[in-house]
Structures are given as C-alpha cells and as structure tokens.
Design a protein around this motif. Sequence first.
Motif, PDB file in Angstrom:
ATOM      1  N   THR A 138       0.800  -1.220   0.000  1.00 20.96           N
ATOM      2  CA  THR A 138       0.000   0.000   0.000  1.00 20.96           C
ATOM      3  C   THR A 138       0.836   1.275   0.000  1.00 20.96           C
ATOM      4  OG1 THR A 138      -0.213  -0.243   2.408  1.00 20.96           O
ATOM      5  CG2 THR A 138      -2.053  -1.012   1.048  1.00 20.96           C
ATOM      6  N   HIS A 139       2.045   1.248   0.573  1.00 18.71           N
ATOM      7  CA  HIS A 139       2.787   2.518   0.626  1.00 18.71           C
ATOM      8  C   HIS A 139       3.746   2.719  -0.541  1.00 18.71           C
ATOM      9  CE1 HIS A 139       6.675   0.910   1.903  1.00 18.71           C
ATOM     10  NE2 HIS A 139       6.172   0.413   3.018  1.00 18.71           N
ATOM     11  N   SER A 140       3.980   1.693  -1.352  1.00 15.28           N
ATOM     12  CA  SER A 140       4.962   1.836  -2.429  1.00 15.28           C
ATOM     13  C   SER A 140       4.477   1.347  -3.789  1.00 15.28           C
ATOM     14  CB  SER A 140       6.257   1.087  -2.057  1.00 15.28           C
ATOM     15  OG  SER A 140       6.865   1.673  -0.926  1.00 15.28           O
ATOM     16  N   ALA A 141       3.192   1.099  -3.929  1.00 12.01           N
ATOM     17  CA  ALA A 141       2.683   0.621  -5.214  1.00 12.01           C
ATOM     18  C   ALA A 141       2.717   1.741  -6.253  1.00 12.01           C
ATOM     19  CB  ALA A 141       1.254   0.094  -5.061  1.00 12.01           C
ATOM     20  N   ARG A 142       3.095   1.384  -7.473  1.00  8.56           N
ATOM     21  CA  ARG A 142       3.083   2.324  -8.585  1.00  8.56           C
ATOM     22  C   ARG A 142       1.688   2.380  -9.197  1.00  8.56           C
ATOM     23  NH1 ARG A 142       3.507   1.864 -13.962  1.00  8.56           N
ATOM     24  NH2 ARG A 142       3.783  -0.409 -13.826  1.00  8.56           N
ATOM     25  N   THR A 143       1.255   3.557  -9.601  1.00  7.52           N
ATOM     26  CA  THR A 143      -0.042   3.718 -10.227  1.00  7.52           C
ATOM     27  C   THR A 143      -0.081   2.980 -11.570  1.00  7.52           C
ATOM     28  OG1 THR A 143      -0.429   5.852  -9.167  1.00  7.52           O
ATOM     29  CG2 THR A 143      -1.670   5.403 -11.185  1.00  7.52           C
ATOM     30  N   LEU A 144      -1.134   2.211 -11.789  1.00  8.00           N
ATOM     31  CA  LEU A 144      -1.298   1.525 -13.069  1.00  8.00           C
ATOM     32  C   LEU A 144      -1.751   2.539 -14.116  1.00  8.00           C
ATOM     33  CD1 LEU A 144      -1.121  -1.488 -14.077  1.00  8.00           C
ATOM     34  CD2 LEU A 144      -3.612  -1.484 -14.006  1.00  8.00           C
ATOM     35  N   ASP A 145      -1.188   2.415 -15.312  1.00  6.52           N
ATOM     36  CA  ASP A 145      -1.466   3.373 -16.381  1.00  6.52           C
ATOM     37  C   ASP A 145      -2.800   3.055 -17.049  1.00  6.52           C
ATOM     38  OD1 ASP A 145      -1.301   5.376 -18.226  1.00  6.52           O
ATOM     39  OD2 ASP A 145       0.398   4.528 -19.348  1.00  6.52           O
ATOM     40  N   LEU A 146      -3.799   3.882 -16.760  1.00  9.75           N
ATOM     41  CA  LEU A 146      -5.111   3.794 -17.373  1.00  9.75           C
ATOM     42  C   LEU A 146      -5.398   5.127 -18.048  1.00  9.75           C
ATOM     43  CD1 LEU A 146      -7.074   2.262 -14.340  1.00  9.75           C
ATOM     44  CD2 LEU A 146      -5.892   1.008 -16.149  1.00  9.75           C
ATOM     45  N   GLY A 147      -6.189   5.113 -19.109  1.00  9.15           N
ATOM     46  CA  GLY A 147      -6.468   6.366 -19.803  1.00  9.15           C
ATOM     47  C   GLY A 147      -7.917   6.487 -20.229  1.00  9.15           C
ATOM     48  N   LEU A 148      -8.408   7.729 -20.256  1.00 12.46           N
ATOM     49  CA  LEU A 148      -9.764   7.999 -20.719  1.00 12.46           C
ATOM     50  C   LEU A 148      -9.662   8.706 -22.063  1.00 12.46           C
ATOM     51  CD1 LEU A 148     -12.764   7.831 -19.640  1.00 12.46           C
ATOM     52  CD2 LEU A 148     -12.540  10.280 -19.239  1.00 12.46           C
ATOM     53  N   ASP A 149     -10.261   8.102 -23.071  1.00 16.50           N
ATOM     54  CA  ASP A 149     -10.164   8.643 -24.434  1.00 16.50           C
ATOM     55  C   ASP A 149     -11.543   8.928 -24.991  1.00 16.50           C
ATOM     56  OD1 ASP A 149      -7.287   8.282 -24.614  1.00 16.50           O
ATOM     57  OD2 ASP A 149      -7.718   6.124 -24.683  1.00 16.50           O
TER      58      ASP A 149
END
Length: 283
Positions: free
Chosen positions: A271-282
């Motif tokens: 929880t303290h070091s997870a990288r944000t997953l790359d999601l996008g709104l198009d």
Amino acid sequence: MTGFSPLPDLLLEPLVRAALIEDLGPNGDVTTRSVIPASTRYRAKLNAREAGVLSGMQLAAIAFRLVDPALVVTQHRPDGSACAPGDLLMEIEGAAASILSAERIALNFAGRLSGIATLSAAFVTQAAGTAARITCTRKTTPGLRMVEKAAVAHGGGFNHRYGLSDAILIKDNHIAAAGGIAAVLTAARARVSHMMNVEIEVDTLAQLAEVLAVGGADVVLLDNMDTPTLRQAVEMVAGRLVTEASGNMALPRIAEVAATGVDYISVGALTHSARTLDLGLDF
C-alpha cells in the motif's frame, strides 16, 4: 481474482465526494465550462494502457455518477479482474463537460488502487505453491484504508487488522513500556475479549522462546529475521501459534520466506509503495 462482492456505494461515496470537492473547488471546472458547450455529448472509453489487476473501478463509476447522475456508465471489467494493454474497461456516455470534470478523480482512484492490486498479485505469485498468505499492514494513505485494503484483496492478498480496535498487536514499544514479555501477555489476557486474538512481535529466537513459555498469544510476528532464523522460528513454534513474517519483505525475497513455512507474510509496500497503473480515458 474475481467474484468479489463490491462494497456498498454508501461507504465509498463520501471518499469520492470529498475528492471531487477538493478538485472542483469553489468555482467548478472553469476550463471545461469555458470551452465545451453544455449541449455537447460524447462517449468516452476508459482503457488499460498496461497489464495489471484492476481495483477502484467501482469508485471511478461513482465519480462520474456524482458529477452527473444522467451519465450512462457501462463497466466492462470488474474489480479483481486482469487487464491487458488496450482492454476496454468502462464506457461513459453523456454530457462531455460532466465526463471531463470527473475524469481526473476517476482515474486517480482507479490507477492508484489498480497499482496496489497489481503489486499484491505479484507478491502472491511469488508465494504460490506454499501455504503462506500475503497480507497488508496499516501503512495506508490516511482516509483511504478501506479501499486500499480492498485493492490488496482484489490482487489475491489478505488483510491484516483494519485498525487499532479490531485486534491486539503487541509491538516492541508495548513490551518495553509494560515491563517485558511476561507482563504484557499477562495484562493482555486479563483484559481481552474471547473474540479477539493476541499477536506479539519478537525480534529474536530468545524472545520467541519466552513467548512460548509464558503462553497467552495466538499469533507471533517474526520481525526482521533473516531466512534461516525464520525457518528455526517456525520449527520452534511447531504449529502452536500462527506465524507471521514481517520486515524487509521485498519481492525477490518472498519465495524463500514463504518456503520457511510461515503462515503469513506482511508487506507494507503493498500500500505505501505501489506504482499507479497506467489507465487512460479517451474520447
């Protein structure tokens, strides 16, 4: 992981509402209001840009609906499901201005929580083939513990205690302040409900031996021990207590720790070091 019963929107809406209020501020989305006619309608697609495990999709949907209940939100992938680059996760149709105003908060929740779920799944994979369960800690973002712990579960992990009120976890400072292992365990057992477990932290095999001799604990946290010492500790416990390994639990080490026979491996990094997953709104 799939098949999770979602948390009630009633619990999640205050988190999303607070985030939207912070983002919109006193004047609302001035950019969108200035350049997008109110009559403009669009269908937006929320897509995965990298592989991972999803979490926070429910919160993303709530964000769009709170900004504009008239938006039609169609969720294609539930929390707990895997995604690959290019996968369509959600469609949102309606007023373009409303979609744009909710976009960042929706993506913040979905990306952050999917990152936690994805990292949790990676740790769970390293423990595969053993009885060890990967569990989170209380090292969560203030105010977001509920959803971050849910994200760990979406990734196949397990939750440690939720907070200070639902289990007794005696750490080194408690032992020091209470006057030692025997004193602290005696005090805990004299006051604890029969419905609540008692866990105690030890750093050495000598402390573990004292815990076993005194009795009164249900779980022992084996803190910052190297792998050979963890193996010895599990042998000493011999199934009398639930064992939890903690401290310095980096991903490359998990397989060997799990192989020692510990029941749980607690990992603050989930929880303290997870990288944000790359999601996008198009559009």
